[in-house]
Design a protein around this motif. Structure first.
Motif, PDB file in Angstrom:
ATOM      1  N   UNK A  50       0.844  -1.590  -0.004  1.00 56.56           N
ATOM      2  CA  UNK A  50      -0.149  -0.132  -0.227  1.00 56.56           C
ATOM      3  C   UNK A  50       0.794   1.058   0.116  1.00 56.56           C
ATOM      4  N   UNK A  51      -0.033   2.606  -0.004  1.00 57.55           N
ATOM      5  CA  UNK A  51       1.485   3.709  -0.484  1.00 57.55           C
ATOM      6  C   UNK A  51       1.027   4.792   0.325  1.00 57.55           C
ATOM      7  N   UNK A  52       0.081   4.506   1.784  1.00 59.39           N
ATOM      8  CA  UNK A  52       0.380   5.055   3.143  1.00 59.39           C
ATOM      9  C   UNK A  52       1.416   5.732   3.591  1.00 59.39           C
ATOM     10  N   UNK A  53       2.728   4.968   3.370  1.00 63.78           N
ATOM     11  CA  UNK A  53       3.415   5.478   4.099  1.00 63.78           C
ATOM     12  C   UNK A  53       4.642   6.698   2.851  1.00 63.78           C
ATOM     13  N   UNK A  54       3.498   6.837   1.369  1.00 64.10           N
ATOM     14  CA  UNK A  54       4.088   7.312   0.337  1.00 64.10           C
ATOM     15  C   UNK A  54       4.746   5.859  -0.290  1.00 64.10           C
ATOM     16  N   UNK A  55       5.460   6.849  -1.074  1.00 65.29           N
ATOM     17  CA  UNK A  55       5.992   5.443  -1.889  1.00 65.29           C
ATOM     18  C   UNK A  55       7.304   5.869  -2.498  1.00 65.29           C
ATOM     19  N   UNK A  56       8.289   5.370  -3.843  1.00 65.81           N
ATOM     20  CA  UNK A  56       9.652   5.738  -4.112  1.00 65.81           C
ATOM     21  C   UNK A  56      10.353   6.988  -3.491  1.00 65.81           C
ATOM     22  N   UNK A  57      10.580   8.015  -3.778  1.00 60.69           N
ATOM     23  CA  UNK A  57      12.398   8.557  -3.436  1.00 60.69           C
ATOM     24  C   UNK A  57      11.792   9.463  -1.742  1.00 60.69           C
ATOM     25  N   UNK A  58      10.636   9.497  -2.039  1.00 59.27           N
ATOM     26  CA  UNK A  58      10.062  10.265  -0.468  1.00 59.27           C
ATOM     27  C   UNK A  58       9.029   9.267   0.267  1.00 59.27           C
ATOM     28  N   UNK A  59       9.558   7.918   0.769  1.00 61.06           N
ATOM     29  CA  UNK A  59       8.551   7.178   0.939  1.00 61.06           C
ATOM     30  C   UNK A  59       9.315   7.277   2.725  1.00 61.06           C
ATOM     31  N   UNK A  60       8.675   7.126   3.475  1.00 60.82           N
ATOM     32  CA  UNK A  60       8.272   7.560   4.671  1.00 60.82           C
ATOM     33  C   UNK A  60       9.477   6.608   5.648  1.00 60.82           C
ATOM     34  N   UNK A  61      10.250   7.701   5.637  1.00 67.99           N
ATOM     35  CA  UNK A  61      11.583   6.977   7.025  1.00 67.99           C
ATOM     36  C   UNK A  61      11.700   6.608   7.333  1.00 67.99           C
ATOM     37  N   UNK A  62      10.392   7.109   8.544  1.00 64.41           N
ATOM     38  CA  UNK A  62       9.596   6.129   9.870  1.00 64.41           C
ATOM     39  C   UNK A  62       8.847   5.231   9.510  1.00 64.41           C
ATOM     40  N   UNK A  63       8.737   3.987   9.076  1.00 57.23           N
ATOM     41  CA  UNK A  63       7.624   3.707   8.851  1.00 57.23           C
ATOM     42  C   UNK A  63       8.071   2.455   9.859  1.00 57.23           C
ATOM     43  N   UNK A  64       9.436   1.843   9.812  1.00 54.73           N
ATOM     44  CA  UNK A  64       9.380   0.611  10.582  1.00 54.73           C
ATOM     45  C   UNK A  64       8.868   0.970  12.060  1.00 54.73           C
ATOM     46  N   UNK A  65       9.273   2.447  12.404  1.00 49.34           N
ATOM     47  CA  UNK A  65       9.043   2.509  13.349  1.00 49.34           C
ATOM     48  C   UNK A  65       7.696   2.921  13.776  1.00 49.34           C
ATOM     49  N   UNK A  66       6.695   3.258  13.037  1.00 50.81           N
ATOM     50  CA  UNK A  66       5.129   3.480  12.918  1.00 50.81           C
ATOM     51  C   UNK A  66       4.801   2.454  12.671  1.00 50.81           C
ATOM     52  N   UNK A  67       5.492   1.134  12.109  1.00 49.64           N
ATOM     53  CA  UNK A  67       4.639  -0.347  12.142  1.00 49.64           C
ATOM     54  C   UNK A  67       4.701  -0.709  13.486  1.00 49.64           C
ATOM     55  N   UNK A  68       5.734  -0.662  14.091  1.00 51.48           N
ATOM     56  CA  UNK A  68       6.099  -1.365  15.827  1.00 51.48           C
ATOM     57  C   UNK A  68       5.112  -0.522  16.430  1.00 51.48           C
ATOM     58  N   UNK A  69       5.282   0.796  16.356  1.00 50.99           N
ATOM     59  CA  UNK A  69       4.531   1.222  17.381  1.00 50.99           C
ATOM     60  C   UNK A  69       3.173   1.002  17.387  1.00 50.99           C
TER      61      UNK A  69
END
Length: 406
Positions: free
Chosen positions: A345-364
Protein backbone atom coordinates in the motif's frame (compact mmCIF):
# COMPACT_ATOMS: atom_id res chain seq x y z
CA UNK A 1 -2.95 4.77 -31.70
CA UNK A 2 -4.70 7.27 -29.37
CA UNK A 3 -3.05 10.67 -29.08
CA UNK A 4 -2.29 11.86 -25.53
CA UNK A 5 -4.70 14.42 -24.10
CA UNK A 6 -3.22 17.92 -24.03
CA UNK A 7 -3.78 20.46 -21.24
CA UNK A 8 -6.08 22.60 -23.38
CA UNK A 9 -8.45 19.67 -23.97
CA UNK A 10 -8.77 18.66 -20.30
CA UNK A 11 -11.65 19.81 -18.10
CA UNK A 12 -10.78 21.27 -14.69
CA UNK A 13 -12.15 19.75 -11.48
CA UNK A 14 -12.67 22.00 -8.46
CA UNK A 15 -11.21 20.00 -5.57
CA UNK A 16 -11.73 21.36 -2.05
CA UNK A 17 -11.17 17.83 -0.67
CA UNK A 18 -13.11 18.73 2.47
CA UNK A 19 -15.01 15.49 3.00
CA UNK A 20 -15.03 14.97 6.76
CA UNK A 21 -17.74 12.36 7.35
CA UNK A 22 -15.88 10.13 9.79
CA UNK A 23 -13.56 7.84 7.85
CA UNK A 24 -15.80 7.49 4.83
CA UNK A 25 -13.78 7.59 1.62
CA UNK A 26 -13.99 10.98 -0.12
CA UNK A 27 -16.55 10.54 -2.94
CA UNK A 28 -14.76 13.16 -5.05
CA UNK A 29 -11.56 11.11 -4.99
CA UNK A 30 -13.56 8.03 -5.93
CA UNK A 31 -15.09 9.90 -8.91
CA UNK A 32 -11.66 11.06 -10.09
CA UNK A 33 -10.21 7.55 -9.82
CA UNK A 34 -13.17 6.14 -11.75
CA UNK A 35 -13.88 8.87 -14.30
CA UNK A 36 -10.64 10.78 -14.90
CA UNK A 37 -7.60 9.15 -13.26
CA UNK A 38 -5.25 11.81 -14.66
CA UNK A 39 -7.26 14.95 -13.97
CA UNK A 40 -6.72 18.68 -14.17
CA UNK A 41 -7.60 20.09 -10.73
CA UNK A 42 -7.92 23.34 -8.82
CA UNK A 43 -7.06 23.28 -5.08
CA UNK A 44 -8.08 25.67 -2.25
CA UNK A 45 -4.72 27.49 -2.16
CA UNK A 46 -1.84 28.34 -4.48
CA UNK A 47 -1.83 29.68 -8.01
CA UNK A 48 -3.21 28.04 -11.12
CA UNK A 49 -4.05 24.41 -11.71
CA UNK A 50 -2.31 21.07 -11.35
CA UNK A 51 -2.61 17.51 -12.59
CA UNK A 52 -3.69 14.79 -10.18
CA UNK A 53 -2.81 11.10 -10.61
CA UNK A 54 -5.06 8.67 -8.73
CA UNK A 55 -4.30 5.21 -10.21
CA UNK A 56 -1.73 3.09 -8.42
CA UNK A 57 0.49 2.67 -11.48
CA UNK A 58 0.45 6.37 -12.38
CA UNK A 59 1.23 7.32 -8.77
CA UNK A 60 4.12 4.85 -8.83
CA UNK A 61 5.51 6.50 -11.97
CA UNK A 62 5.25 10.06 -10.64
CA UNK A 63 6.93 9.16 -7.34
CA UNK A 64 9.82 7.23 -8.92
CA UNK A 65 10.49 8.99 -12.25
CA UNK A 66 13.11 11.74 -11.89
CA UNK A 67 11.34 13.83 -14.53
CA UNK A 68 8.90 14.74 -11.75
CA UNK A 69 10.73 17.00 -9.31
CA UNK A 70 9.79 18.44 -5.92
CA UNK A 71 12.80 20.77 -5.90
CA UNK A 72 11.60 22.36 -9.16
CA UNK A 73 8.60 23.73 -7.25
CA UNK A 74 10.68 25.76 -4.77
CA UNK A 75 9.87 29.46 -5.10
CA UNK A 76 6.57 28.80 -6.88
CA UNK A 77 3.13 29.23 -5.32
CA UNK A 78 1.97 25.75 -6.34
CA UNK A 79 -1.60 24.51 -5.82
CA UNK A 80 -1.96 23.01 -2.34
CA UNK A 81 -4.38 22.19 0.49
CA UNK A 82 -3.09 24.57 3.19
CA UNK A 83 -2.92 28.40 3.26
CA UNK A 84 0.87 28.31 3.68
CA UNK A 85 3.20 25.59 2.35
CA UNK A 86 3.98 23.07 5.09
CA UNK A 87 7.50 22.09 3.99
CA UNK A 88 10.52 24.34 4.59
CA UNK A 89 12.75 25.17 1.63
CA UNK A 90 15.66 23.25 3.21
CA UNK A 91 13.50 20.22 4.02
CA UNK A 92 14.35 16.76 2.71
CA UNK A 93 10.70 16.67 1.57
CA UNK A 94 11.54 19.17 -1.18
CA UNK A 95 14.82 17.61 -2.29
CA UNK A 96 15.54 15.48 -5.34
CA UNK A 97 18.41 13.04 -5.77
CA UNK A 98 21.36 13.29 -5.32
CA UNK A 99 20.94 15.92 -2.56
CA UNK A 100 18.00 13.95 -1.19
CA UNK A 101 20.02 10.73 -1.09
CA UNK A 102 22.74 12.36 1.00
CA UNK A 103 20.32 13.48 3.71
CA UNK A 104 18.31 10.28 3.58
CA UNK A 105 21.42 8.15 4.11
CA UNK A 106 22.29 10.15 7.21
CA UNK A 107 18.81 10.04 8.72
CA UNK A 108 18.22 6.38 7.81
CA UNK A 109 21.02 5.46 10.22
CA UNK A 110 18.58 6.17 13.06
CA UNK A 111 15.68 4.14 11.67
CA UNK A 112 17.10 0.77 10.67
CA UNK A 113 15.01 -2.33 11.35
CA UNK A 114 17.53 -3.46 13.94
CA UNK A 115 17.41 -0.18 15.85
CA UNK A 116 13.61 -0.08 15.79
CA UNK A 117 13.42 -3.66 17.07
CA UNK A 118 15.74 -2.67 19.93
CA UNK A 119 13.09 -0.12 20.92
CA UNK A 120 10.24 -2.64 21.00
CA UNK A 121 10.69 -3.75 24.63
CA UNK A 122 10.81 -0.15 25.85
CA UNK A 123 7.75 0.73 23.76
CA UNK A 124 5.94 -2.24 25.31
CA UNK A 125 6.72 -0.93 28.81
CA UNK A 126 5.46 2.54 27.88
CA UNK A 127 2.22 1.15 26.41
CA UNK A 128 1.69 -1.07 29.48
CA UNK A 129 2.10 1.98 31.71
CA UNK A 130 -0.39 4.06 29.73
CA UNK A 131 -2.94 1.23 29.73
CA UNK A 132 -2.42 0.72 33.47
CA UNK A 133 -3.42 4.37 33.90
CA UNK A 134 -6.44 3.85 31.65
CA UNK A 135 -7.50 0.83 33.72
CA UNK A 136 -7.11 2.84 36.92
CA UNK A 137 -9.22 5.63 35.42
CA UNK A 138 -11.94 3.10 34.60
CA UNK A 139 -14.45 2.88 31.81
CA UNK A 140 -15.43 4.85 29.88
CA UNK A 141 -12.01 6.29 29.06
CA UNK A 142 -10.73 8.38 26.17
CA UNK A 143 -8.22 6.33 24.17
CA UNK A 144 -6.86 9.47 22.50
CA UNK A 145 -5.75 11.15 25.72
CA UNK A 146 -4.63 7.91 27.39
CA UNK A 147 -2.72 6.35 24.47
CA UNK A 148 -2.92 7.75 20.91
CA UNK A 149 -1.80 11.30 21.66
CA UNK A 150 0.95 10.12 24.01
CA UNK A 151 2.79 7.09 22.64
CA UNK A 152 4.10 8.34 19.26
CA UNK A 153 5.01 11.76 20.68
CA UNK A 154 6.86 10.16 23.59
CA UNK A 155 8.71 7.77 21.28
CA UNK A 156 9.97 10.37 18.80
CA UNK A 157 10.80 12.86 21.56
CA UNK A 158 12.84 10.22 23.38
CA UNK A 159 14.68 9.44 20.14
CA UNK A 160 15.45 13.16 19.70
CA UNK A 161 15.97 13.70 23.46
CA UNK A 162 13.48 16.55 23.63
CA UNK A 163 12.80 17.62 27.24
CA UNK A 164 9.43 16.43 28.56
CA UNK A 165 8.41 19.96 29.55
CA UNK A 166 8.68 21.15 25.92
CA UNK A 167 6.66 18.38 24.27
CA UNK A 168 3.10 19.66 24.72
CA UNK A 169 3.92 23.05 23.21
CA UNK A 170 5.78 21.47 20.29
CA UNK A 171 2.82 19.16 19.65
CA UNK A 172 0.53 22.21 19.53
CA UNK A 173 2.75 23.83 16.89
CA UNK A 174 2.78 20.61 14.84
CA UNK A 175 -1.03 20.47 14.87
CA UNK A 176 -1.31 24.15 13.87
CA UNK A 177 1.04 23.59 10.92
CA UNK A 178 -1.38 21.08 9.41
CA UNK A 179 -4.45 23.34 9.59
CA UNK A 180 -6.25 24.12 6.34
CA UNK A 181 -9.46 25.85 7.43
CA UNK A 182 -10.44 29.52 7.08
CA UNK A 183 -8.15 31.99 8.90
CA UNK A 184 -5.60 29.25 9.68
CA UNK A 185 -2.79 30.77 7.61
CA UNK A 186 -1.36 33.06 10.30
CA UNK A 187 -1.36 30.25 12.85
CA UNK A 188 0.44 28.01 10.37
CA UNK A 189 3.16 30.57 9.74
CA UNK A 190 3.60 31.31 13.46
CA UNK A 191 3.80 27.60 14.31
CA UNK A 192 6.39 26.97 11.63
CA UNK A 193 8.47 29.96 12.82
CA UNK A 194 8.30 28.81 16.44
CA UNK A 195 9.35 25.25 15.58
CA UNK A 196 12.18 26.50 13.39
CA UNK A 197 13.51 28.75 16.17
CA UNK A 198 13.25 25.98 18.77
CA UNK A 199 15.13 23.45 16.68
CA UNK A 200 17.76 25.96 15.55
CA UNK A 201 18.64 26.49 19.20
CA UNK A 202 18.40 22.82 20.16
CA UNK A 203 20.49 21.53 17.26
CA UNK A 204 23.17 24.17 17.86
CA UNK A 205 23.40 22.98 21.47
CA UNK A 206 23.68 19.33 20.38
CA UNK A 207 26.42 20.22 17.90
CA UNK A 208 28.40 21.87 20.69
CA UNK A 209 27.72 19.11 23.21
CA UNK A 210 26.45 15.93 21.50
CA UNK A 211 24.67 13.18 23.41
CA UNK A 212 23.34 9.74 22.50
CA UNK A 213 20.19 10.94 20.70
CA UNK A 214 19.32 11.03 16.99
CA UNK A 215 19.81 14.80 16.65
CA UNK A 216 23.34 14.47 18.07
CA UNK A 217 24.02 11.61 15.68
CA UNK A 218 22.89 13.76 12.75
CA UNK A 219 24.89 16.74 14.00
CA UNK A 220 28.10 14.73 13.93
CA UNK A 221 27.41 12.28 11.08
CA UNK A 222 29.39 12.72 7.90
CA UNK A 223 28.56 11.77 4.34
CA UNK A 224 32.07 11.61 2.99
CA UNK A 225 33.66 14.86 4.16
CA UNK A 226 30.34 16.72 4.59
CA UNK A 227 28.34 17.49 7.70
CA UNK A 228 24.77 18.76 7.57
CA UNK A 229 24.85 22.55 7.68
CA UNK A 230 23.05 24.38 10.49
CA UNK A 231 19.85 25.06 8.53
CA UNK A 232 19.67 21.49 7.19
CA UNK A 233 20.12 20.10 10.69
CA UNK A 234 17.49 22.35 12.30
CA UNK A 235 14.91 21.65 9.58
CA UNK A 236 15.64 17.92 9.61
CA UNK A 237 15.07 17.74 13.38
CA UNK A 238 11.83 19.66 12.92
CA UNK A 239 10.67 17.29 10.15
CA UNK A 240 11.51 14.27 12.31
CA UNK A 241 9.42 15.59 15.20
CA UNK A 242 6.39 16.45 13.06
CA UNK A 243 6.35 13.42 10.78
CA UNK A 244 7.64 11.06 13.48
CA UNK A 245 4.43 11.20 15.46
CA UNK A 246 1.68 12.45 13.12
CA UNK A 247 0.71 9.31 11.21
CA UNK A 248 1.06 6.97 14.21
CA UNK A 249 -0.98 9.25 16.48
CA UNK A 250 -3.96 9.49 14.17
CA UNK A 251 -3.79 5.97 12.81
CA UNK A 252 -3.76 4.47 16.29
CA UNK A 253 -7.16 6.03 16.94
CA UNK A 254 -8.43 5.36 13.41
CA UNK A 255 -7.37 1.70 13.46
CA UNK A 256 -9.01 1.10 16.84
CA UNK A 257 -12.21 2.81 15.68
CA UNK A 258 -12.24 0.80 12.44
CA UNK A 259 -11.78 -2.52 14.23
CA UNK A 260 -14.50 -1.70 16.77
CA UNK A 261 -16.92 -0.84 13.97
CA UNK A 262 -16.09 -3.99 11.95
CA UNK A 263 -16.91 -6.73 14.50
CA UNK A 264 -16.42 -9.67 12.12
CA UNK A 265 -12.90 -8.51 11.23
CA UNK A 266 -12.13 -7.80 14.89
CA UNK A 267 -13.30 -11.32 15.86
CA UNK A 268 -11.05 -12.79 13.17
CA UNK A 269 -8.05 -10.87 14.55
CA UNK A 270 -8.82 -11.86 18.13
CA UNK A 271 -9.01 -15.51 17.06
CA UNK A 272 -5.68 -15.27 15.20
CA UNK A 273 -3.51 -12.71 17.04
CA UNK A 274 -0.45 -13.70 14.98
CA UNK A 275 -2.08 -12.15 11.91
CA UNK A 276 -1.75 -8.67 13.49
CA UNK A 277 1.14 -7.41 11.28
CA UNK A 278 -0.70 -8.40 8.09
CA UNK A 279 -4.00 -7.07 9.44
CA UNK A 280 -2.41 -3.70 10.20
CA UNK A 281 -1.19 -3.42 6.60
CA UNK A 282 -4.77 -3.88 5.37
CA UNK A 283 -6.06 -1.35 7.90
CA UNK A 284 -3.42 1.15 6.78
CA UNK A 285 -4.46 0.61 3.16
CA UNK A 286 -8.16 0.88 3.87
CA UNK A 287 -8.32 3.93 6.16
CA UNK A 288 -8.40 7.37 4.45
CA UNK A 289 -6.31 8.99 7.16
CA UNK A 290 -5.80 12.40 5.54
CA UNK A 291 -7.51 14.99 3.39
CA UNK A 292 -6.68 15.62 -0.25
CA UNK A 293 -3.11 15.63 -1.47
CA UNK A 294 0.37 16.46 -0.23
CA UNK A 295 3.36 18.16 -1.87
CA UNK A 296 3.28 18.68 -5.64
CA UNK A 297 6.00 17.69 -8.04
CA UNK A 298 6.82 19.59 -11.24
CA UNK A 299 7.45 18.00 -14.63
CA UNK A 300 10.94 18.96 -15.79
CA UNK A 301 10.14 18.00 -19.39
CA UNK A 302 7.11 16.91 -21.40
CA UNK A 303 5.96 13.51 -20.09
CA UNK A 304 3.13 11.26 -21.19
CA UNK A 305 1.43 9.85 -18.11
CA UNK A 306 -1.46 7.43 -18.43
CA UNK A 307 -2.33 8.70 -21.89
CA UNK A 308 -2.17 12.37 -20.85
CA UNK A 309 0.55 14.80 -21.93
CA UNK A 310 2.05 16.66 -18.97
CA UNK A 311 3.95 19.73 -20.16
CA UNK A 312 7.32 20.79 -18.75
CA UNK A 313 6.79 23.11 -15.78
CA UNK A 314 3.32 21.84 -14.87
CA UNK A 315 2.68 20.74 -11.27
CA UNK A 316 1.54 17.18 -10.63
CA UNK A 317 -0.08 15.87 -7.46
CA UNK A 318 -0.64 12.23 -6.52
CA UNK A 319 -3.28 10.68 -4.27
CA UNK A 320 -1.95 7.82 -2.18
CA UNK A 321 -5.45 7.39 -0.76
CA UNK A 322 -6.96 6.79 -4.20
CA UNK A 323 -4.08 4.51 -5.21
CA UNK A 324 -4.86 2.41 -2.13
CA UNK A 325 -8.40 1.90 -3.50
CA UNK A 326 -7.46 1.18 -7.14
CA UNK A 327 -9.57 -1.78 -8.35
CA UNK A 328 -6.88 -2.64 -10.90
CA UNK A 329 -4.61 -3.53 -7.97
CA UNK A 330 -6.94 -4.51 -5.12
CA UNK A 331 -9.91 -6.82 -5.50
CA UNK A 332 -12.96 -5.36 -3.72
CA UNK A 333 -10.88 -2.28 -2.76
CA UNK A 334 -13.63 -0.64 -0.69
CA UNK A 335 -13.94 -3.63 1.65
CA UNK A 336 -11.85 -4.20 4.75
CA UNK A 337 -10.44 -7.73 4.54
CA UNK A 338 -7.79 -8.58 7.12
CA UNK A 339 -6.97 -11.77 5.20
CA UNK A 340 -5.96 -9.73 2.17
CA UNK A 341 -2.50 -10.55 0.86
CA UNK A 342 -2.35 -7.18 -0.86
CA UNK A 343 0.42 -5.54 -2.84
CA UNK A 344 2.33 -2.80 -1.05
CA UNK A 345 0.00 0.00 0.00
CA UNK A 346 1.00 3.66 -0.31
CA UNK A 347 -0.01 4.98 3.10
CA UNK A 348 3.64 5.75 3.92
CA UNK A 349 4.20 7.23 0.47
CA UNK A 350 6.16 5.62 -2.33
CA UNK A 351 9.43 5.97 -4.17
CA UNK A 352 11.97 8.65 -3.35
CA UNK A 353 9.98 10.17 -0.49
CA UNK A 354 8.71 6.96 1.14
CA UNK A 355 8.47 7.64 4.88
CA UNK A 356 11.77 7.00 6.64
CA UNK A 357 9.98 6.28 9.91
CA UNK A 358 7.62 3.63 8.55
CA UNK A 359 9.44 0.86 10.47
CA UNK A 360 9.01 2.83 13.69
CA UNK A 361 5.33 3.54 13.00
CA UNK A 362 4.62 -0.13 12.29
CA UNK A 363 6.36 -1.23 15.47
CA UNK A 364 4.40 1.29 17.57
CA UNK A 365 1.10 0.21 16.02
CA UNK A 366 1.87 -3.51 16.48
CA UNK A 367 2.72 -3.04 20.14
CA UNK A 368 -0.13 -0.64 20.94
CA UNK A 369 -2.96 -2.36 19.05
CA UNK A 370 -1.80 -5.86 20.03
CA UNK A 371 -1.60 -4.94 23.71
CA UNK A 372 -4.93 -3.10 23.64
CA UNK A 373 -6.77 -6.10 22.18
CA UNK A 374 -5.00 -8.56 24.48
CA UNK A 375 -5.65 -6.63 27.70
CA UNK A 376 -9.24 -5.66 26.96
CA UNK A 377 -11.13 -8.64 25.44
CA UNK A 378 -14.40 -6.73 25.76
CA UNK A 379 -13.11 -3.47 24.26
CA UNK A 380 -15.91 -1.49 22.61
CA UNK A 381 -16.93 2.06 21.77
CA UNK A 382 -18.56 3.76 24.75
CA UNK A 383 -20.71 5.98 22.49
CA UNK A 384 -22.51 5.34 19.22
CA UNK A 385 -20.18 5.88 16.21
CA UNK A 386 -22.34 8.77 15.00
CA UNK A 387 -21.74 10.60 18.31
CA UNK A 388 -17.97 10.88 17.79
CA UNK A 389 -16.46 14.32 17.20
CA UNK A 390 -14.19 14.15 14.15
CA UNK A 391 -11.35 16.62 13.51
CA UNK A 392 -12.09 19.06 10.71
CA UNK A 393 -9.98 21.86 9.32
CA UNK A 394 -6.82 19.76 9.17
CA UNK A 395 -5.10 17.65 6.55
CA UNK A 396 -5.49 14.72 8.98
CA UNK A 397 -8.72 12.81 9.66
CA UNK A 398 -9.22 11.36 13.14
CA UNK A 399 -11.58 11.48 16.13
CA UNK A 400 -10.78 14.21 18.65
CA UNK A 401 -11.74 11.77 21.41
CA UNK A 402 -12.41 8.03 21.29
CA UNK A 403 -14.40 6.96 24.38
CA UNK A 404 -14.02 3.22 24.98
CA UNK A 405 -15.29 0.73 27.53
CA UNK A 406 -14.32 -2.88 28.25
Amino acid sequence: MDQPVTPSSASVWDCPFNHTDGLEFDPLLKRLLTEEPIARIRLPHGEGEAWLATRYEDVRVVTTDRRFSRAAGIGRDLPRMTPAPIAQVESINLMDPPAHNRLRRLVAQGFTNRQVERMRAHTQRVVDGYLDEMTEHGAPADLVSHLSARLPLTTICELLDIPAEDRTELRGHAVAMMAMGPNSGAGQVNAKTALRAYFAELTAARRRDPGEDLISALATARDGAELLDDDELAVMAMVLLVTGHDTSTYELSNITYTLLTHPEQLAKLRAQPKMLPRALEELLRFIPFRQGVGIARVATEDVELGGVLIRAGEPVHVSYLAANRDPAVYERPDELDLDRGAPTHMTFGYGTHHCLGSHLARMELQVAVGTLLNRFPGLRLAVPPEALDWRTGSIWRYPRTLPVAW
